[in-house]
Design a protein around this motif. Sequence first.
Motif, mmCIF file in Angstrom:
data_model
loop_
_atom_site.group_PDB
_atom_site.id
_atom_site.type_symbol
_atom_site.label_atom_id
_atom_site.label_comp_id
_atom_site.label_asym_id
_atom_site.label_seq_id
_atom_site.Cartn_x
_atom_site.Cartn_y
_atom_site.Cartn_z
ATOM 1 N N UNK A 247 0.846 -1.188 0.000
ATOM 2 C CA UNK A 247 0.000 0.000 0.000
ATOM 3 C C UNK A 247 0.881 1.237 0.000
ATOM 4 N N UNK A 248 0.411 2.260 -0.696
ATOM 5 C CA UNK A 248 1.100 3.550 -0.702
ATOM 6 C C UNK A 248 0.051 4.646 -0.743
ATOM 7 N N UNK A 249 0.516 5.884 -0.956
ATOM 8 C CA UNK A 249 -0.424 7.007 -0.937
ATOM 9 C C UNK A 249 -1.424 6.938 -2.088
ATOM 10 N N UNK A 250 -1.078 6.219 -3.159
ATOM 11 C CA UNK A 250 -1.971 6.142 -4.320
ATOM 12 C C UNK A 250 -3.005 5.034 -4.199
ATOM 13 N N UNK A 251 -2.774 4.062 -3.323
ATOM 14 C CA UNK A 251 -3.729 2.986 -3.185
ATOM 15 C C UNK A 251 -3.062 1.687 -2.807
ATOM 16 N N UNK A 252 -3.651 0.596 -3.266
ATOM 17 C CA UNK A 252 -3.176 -0.747 -2.951
ATOM 18 C C UNK A 252 -2.785 -1.451 -4.237
ATOM 19 N N UNK A 253 -1.642 -2.155 -4.191
ATOM 20 C CA UNK A 253 -1.138 -2.862 -5.363
ATOM 21 C C UNK A 253 -0.924 -4.331 -4.999
ATOM 22 N N UNK A 254 -1.423 -5.211 -5.860
ATOM 23 C CA UNK A 254 -1.171 -6.636 -5.742
ATOM 24 C C UNK A 254 -0.416 -7.074 -6.991
ATOM 25 N N UNK A 255 0.742 -7.650 -6.793
ATOM 26 C CA UNK A 255 1.552 -8.137 -7.904
ATOM 27 C C UNK A 255 1.779 -9.635 -7.753
ATOM 28 N N UNK A 256 1.605 -10.370 -8.842
ATOM 29 C CA UNK A 256 1.902 -11.793 -8.892
ATOM 30 C C UNK A 256 2.867 -11.986 -10.056
ATOM 31 N N UNK A 257 4.097 -12.389 -9.743
ATOM 32 C CA UNK A 257 5.110 -12.601 -10.783
ATOM 33 C C UNK A 257 5.616 -14.032 -10.700
ATOM 34 N N UNK A 258 5.970 -14.574 -11.856
ATOM 35 C CA UNK A 258 6.506 -15.927 -11.899
ATOM 36 C C UNK A 258 7.743 -15.950 -12.799
ATOM 37 N N UNK A 259 8.477 -17.042 -12.732
ATOM 38 C CA UNK A 259 9.675 -17.188 -13.560
ATOM 39 C C UNK A 259 9.464 -18.199 -14.672
ATOM 40 N N UNK A 260 8.222 -18.313 -15.108
ATOM 41 C CA UNK A 260 7.873 -19.301 -16.129
ATOM 42 C C UNK A 260 8.223 -18.868 -17.533
ATOM 43 N N UNK A 261 7.496 -19.466 -18.493
ATOM 44 C CA UNK A 261 7.810 -19.249 -19.904
ATOM 45 C C UNK A 261 7.427 -17.859 -20.392
ATOM 46 N N UNK A 262 6.584 -17.145 -19.661
ATOM 47 C CA UNK A 262 6.228 -15.781 -20.031
ATOM 48 C C UNK A 262 5.208 -15.709 -21.153
ATOM 49 N N UNK A 263 4.948 -14.485 -21.581
ATOM 50 C CA UNK A 263 3.963 -14.244 -22.631
ATOM 51 C C UNK A 263 4.583 -14.477 -23.991
ATOM 52 N N UNK A 264 3.762 -14.670 -25.031
ATOM 53 C CA UNK A 264 4.303 -14.819 -26.385
ATOM 54 C C UNK A 264 5.096 -13.588 -26.790
ATOM 55 N N UNK A 265 6.154 -13.823 -27.595
ATOM 56 C CA UNK A 265 6.974 -12.698 -28.055
ATOM 57 C C UNK A 265 6.150 -11.728 -28.883
#
Length: 445
Positions: free
Chosen positions: A363-381
């Motif tokens: 949380x910060x002054x602008x609001x709330x942030x939820x991040x989900x990151x992975x080390x997988x294959x990722x999105x298509x190029x």
Amino acid sequence: MTTAETPSTSGTVAGTVAGGADDAAAGAATAQLDGTWERDVRWWDVAFYVIVALSALALLTAFVRGTALAVSLAALGTIVLGYVGWGRRAARSRDQLTAHLYLVVAIACTVVVVAQDTLGTLLLFAVFTQIWMLSEHVWAQVVLSAVLAAGTALALALDPATGRVVPEALASTAPQMGVALAFSISLGLWTAHTMRQAERHARLVDELRATQAELGRASHEAGVLAERERVAQEIHDTLAQGFTSVVMLAQAASADLDRDAPDAARERLALVESTARDNLAEARALVAASAPAPLQGGTLSEALRRLADRFAEETGTRVELAAPEAPRLSSADDVVLLRSAQEALTNVRRHADAAAVRVDLRQDHAGTVLEVTDDGRGLPADASGFTEGYGLRGMRERVAAEGGSLEVGPAPGGGTRVAVRLPAGASPDGPSTGTRATTRAGGAR
């Protein structure tokens, strides 16, 4: 004064039927007023008979005798018969031929009675009124009123002894009848205009009511559709994902049995039972339309921790959770963030083939942030090759409904990053300190 008051008596009915210029617009409003018109005509019948009876009584009690009385009573009787035969039917059927035949008879008989005695002017109350009530054409109303006024003026100026019109008397009565005629026409036209406006207003009210009913139906249908979509999204985010976990765990348990690993299979079956119980709790919460089961009796941080633990146990993927101990958010924001985390982890399970996942709530002054990151294959190029599925579309709609934003893109160092940002509002007054927890599945691959 006798004729000047007449149009006001006819005004109420004239407005409904004398709108010749508005015939095409009468439509639904006229149909709605049919019942009222039928009741009003009955009162006009009573008023007509009362005026004729009072005129006859006045002639009988005055100094009218002999031929003059007989002629007057005969003319009154003719008016009554004409009204019973033509006038009443015309008032209800709006047949203009019958109406004008009666009006001609009534005008002629009124002139005859006035010629016998000035008391005959009492009939002007009824006849002027009936002109505006029965005729539906303005030109006919004006012409008939003018004929009645002119005939009455000549009858008042007639000398009974000689049978001739006295010029001096005509010069006296003509201006009076002219004023009465002008007042009669102007008041009749004004009343007709006023009632046409009332008719237009009634029609507009009908249209407004119809529009309101249509809007009500459209709003109801939109509400039903929105509720259907909400339930579908809830099922997708909870039950469908839970059943996916059950299927995968059951398959893994079957594989464990095939390779003669009963202990591992037993652990898988325990997870199947736990996931099924969680699904049952979600189903009950959905039926009761209450908060999601993980949020009942706990905080968002605790719900995210349980979600991360279960994901790690089911998939063997290392999950790193960073979340405030007690973020103070609205219940709606809690639901959006929890469902977003569930959907993001489901996509990791299905598509990422990741070894590690990080869930970060801050949380910060602008609001709330939820991040989900992975080390997988990722999105298509090629970005054009990436199409959002039902889950991501539902997540985006949930976030947008709370005024937030959703970002889906590559993560630093590879993999995929899903970020949900909700605006400040129900956020803590000050910055929150977070704790970091790393969960590994026991015996993870």
